[in-house]
Write an enzyme that holds these catalytic residues in place. Structure first.
Site, mmCIF file in Angstrom:
data_model
loop_
_atom_site.group_PDB
_atom_site.id
_atom_site.type_symbol
_atom_site.label_atom_id
_atom_site.label_comp_id
_atom_site.label_asym_id
_atom_site.label_seq_id
_atom_site.Cartn_x
_atom_site.Cartn_y
_atom_site.Cartn_z
ATOM 1 N N SER A 159 0.943 -1.340 0.163
ATOM 2 C CA SER A 159 0.164 0.105 -0.042
ATOM 3 C C SER A 159 0.897 1.145 0.055
ATOM 4 C CB SER A 159 -0.925 0.026 1.224
ATOM 5 O OG SER A 159 -1.949 1.014 1.235
ATOM 6 N N ASP A 219 -2.510 6.189 -3.509
ATOM 7 C CA ASP A 219 -1.313 5.603 -2.876
ATOM 8 C C ASP A 219 -0.895 4.568 -3.695
ATOM 9 O OD1 ASP A 219 -3.512 4.017 -2.219
ATOM 10 O OD2 ASP A 219 -2.819 3.429 -0.442
ATOM 11 N N ASP A 253 -1.023 1.170 -3.685
ATOM 12 C CA ASP A 253 -2.036 0.103 -4.458
ATOM 13 C C ASP A 253 -3.488 0.707 -4.692
ATOM 14 O OD1 ASP A 253 -3.186 0.532 -1.882
ATOM 15 O OD2 ASP A 253 -3.687 -1.703 -1.629
ATOM 16 N N ASP A 288 -5.866 2.223 -3.274
ATOM 17 C CA ASP A 288 -7.184 1.893 -2.454
ATOM 18 C C ASP A 288 -7.547 3.036 -1.813
ATOM 19 O OD1 ASP A 288 -5.409 1.782 -0.576
ATOM 20 O OD2 ASP A 288 -6.205 0.085 0.448
#
Length: 449
Positions: A104, A241, A243, A245
């Site tokens: 992440s 960010d 990843d 999400d």
């Protein structure tokens, strides 16, 4: 021994905690637990795997694929895609489960493995515990034609983009938008879908080299996006960010629009359209008091949860609610996604700008952020936060001082010997004074001896 799974899968330093051996064994264990029903019937389960562009993701993905296929699971490799894309594709393909390899917003040396259940749902704690317990048990060893096969999921990105476009309430024609992809998983799909939706797109942070993810760009480093929005005369900016999400935004004046403000805009739009289930927005205890006041004035009730998008998801599933999220930019649309989706959130936010003809700055004024001060108090016994009479008295006195226009939250850290003191007030000076007083009370009453 501490629990291997954290709040969002298994995460740590790649080749430190998270080795190829551990990745292989976790995949083998997950195959036995999550593919149990089909394996017991003599059939091969299917799994989708995706990753962000970290260099370590290459060997970790190879280890996970080897673990799954050697356990009799057919693997569809979607390549580099956002976490929410992986979740969507698991459901779209009707796969038995899936794996996302990402850390992440963490820096490039870290990585993580996150499993999803059928339908792209996050795993419950008991499923994670079962996978961890399976690590010490015998592995599945199918032979000959019973081993799994690994296939490239060639149209994975296209499926995800088509899905995102299908959610749009309005096109983005005429909007100039800067997209910051954090040199991460959305570097390919996010700029493309915004262009397909009609926006004039300027892209930064979309040159991943395996080592530069989240490095000075993205939702944790907004300065470059602010400069780009103002410099290009853009209508708004969207930051992801690593990843993707999460989504944070920048208005045309260069001001940050955080997750609370984004939720306020989207909740009011859904409410006006009759699409906000039971007139409820799900948010965590860390959301700004200004969000609560704005929602109350609009006739929207906030269902409050502990910090963490998994708790937001649990509350949304339980109540069937339409919208929820966190101040950090995890925003969840129950109708379209099973997890926070930064690309989807950015599209929906931009669609409100396009549909209303208002600037993002104007839309953000629907919520007035209260000044918020957060102090971490270290070297204290966090287990006694709710038990100590003297500290409880200090909190009650602070709440009485702040009245209806302020709020106090004392929260023990989940990973460190810290107590987090958060105070909101009508003005910054008051928030700072009360926060410092409470931090002193925490240190006095809970100091380690």
């Amino acid at each position: 021994m501490s629990r291997l799974f954290g709040t969002d899968g298994v995460r740590g330093l790649a080749n430190g905690l998270l080795t190829a051996e551990l990745a292989l064994e976790l995949a083998q264990a997950a195959a036995a637990v999550l593919g149990h029903d089909k394996i017991s019937d003599g059939r091969r389960p299917t799994a989708v795997i995706a990753r962000d562009p970290r260099a370590s993701g290459e060997f970790i993905a190879a280890a996970v694929e080897a673990g799954l296929a050697s356990s009799g699971v057919d693997v569809y490799d979607a390549g580099v895609l956002p976490t929410p894309a992986a979740a969507y594709l698991i459901a779209d393909l009707n796969a038995d489960f899936g794996v996302m390899i990402s850390a992440s917003h963490n820096p490039a040396p870290d990585n993580g493995i996150k499993f999803f259940a059928r339908g792209g749902q996050k795993l419950a704690d008991d499923a994670e515990d079962a996978i961890e317990a399976q690590l010490s048990k015998d592995k599945l060893r199918p032979l000959a034609g019973d081993v799994g096969r690994i296939s490239r999921f060639a149209d994975a990105e296209d499926r995800y983009i088509v899905h995102l476009l299908s959610t749009m309430p309005a096109r983005l024609d005429g909007l100039k938008i800067v997209i910051d992809c954090a040199n991460g998983a959305a570097s390919g799909c996010s700029p493309q879908v915004f262009k397909d939706a009609g926006a004039d797109v300027i892209v930064i942070g979309a040159e991943p080299d395996g080592l530069n993810i989240n490095d000075g760009v993205g939702s944790t480093h907004m300065d470059q996006l602010k400069k780009a929005v103002v410099g290009h005369g853009a209508d708004m900016g969207v930051a992801h960010d690593g990843d993707a999400d999460r989504c944070l935004a920048i208005d045309h004046e260069g001001n940050e629009v955080d997750g609370d403000q984004i939720m306020a805009i989207l909740a009011m739009a859904l409410h006006a359209a009759g699409g906000l289930k039971d007139n409820v927005l799900v948010a965590t205890v860390m959301s700004n008091l200004g969000l609560k006041l704005a929602m109350s004035a609009a006739g929207i009730r906030i269902e409050e949860t502990a910090v963490g998008d998994r708790y937001v998801l649990e509350a949304m599933r339980k109540g069937g609610y339409s919208l929820g999220g966190e101040q950090s930019g995890h925003v969840i649309f129950n109708e379209y996604a099973t997890t926070g989706d930064g690309v989807l959130t950015g599209l929906q936010l931009a669609a409100q700008v396009a549909a209303t003809g208002k600037t993002l700055a104007e839309l953000a004024t629907q919520m007035t952020k209260m000044p918020q001060v957060l102090i971490n108090v270290s070297d204290v016994d966090k287990s006694k936060v709710t038990l100590h009479d003297g500290l409880r008295s200090a909190v009650l006195a602070a709440e009485e001082q702040l009245g209806a226009t302020g709020r106090v939250l004392l929260r023990p850290s989940g990973t460190e010997p810290l107590v987090r003191v958060m105070v909101e007030a009508a003005d910054l000076s008051t928030a700072e004074t009360v926060a410092n007083d409470l931090a002193g009370a925490v240190q006095t009453h809970l100091a380690l001896t």
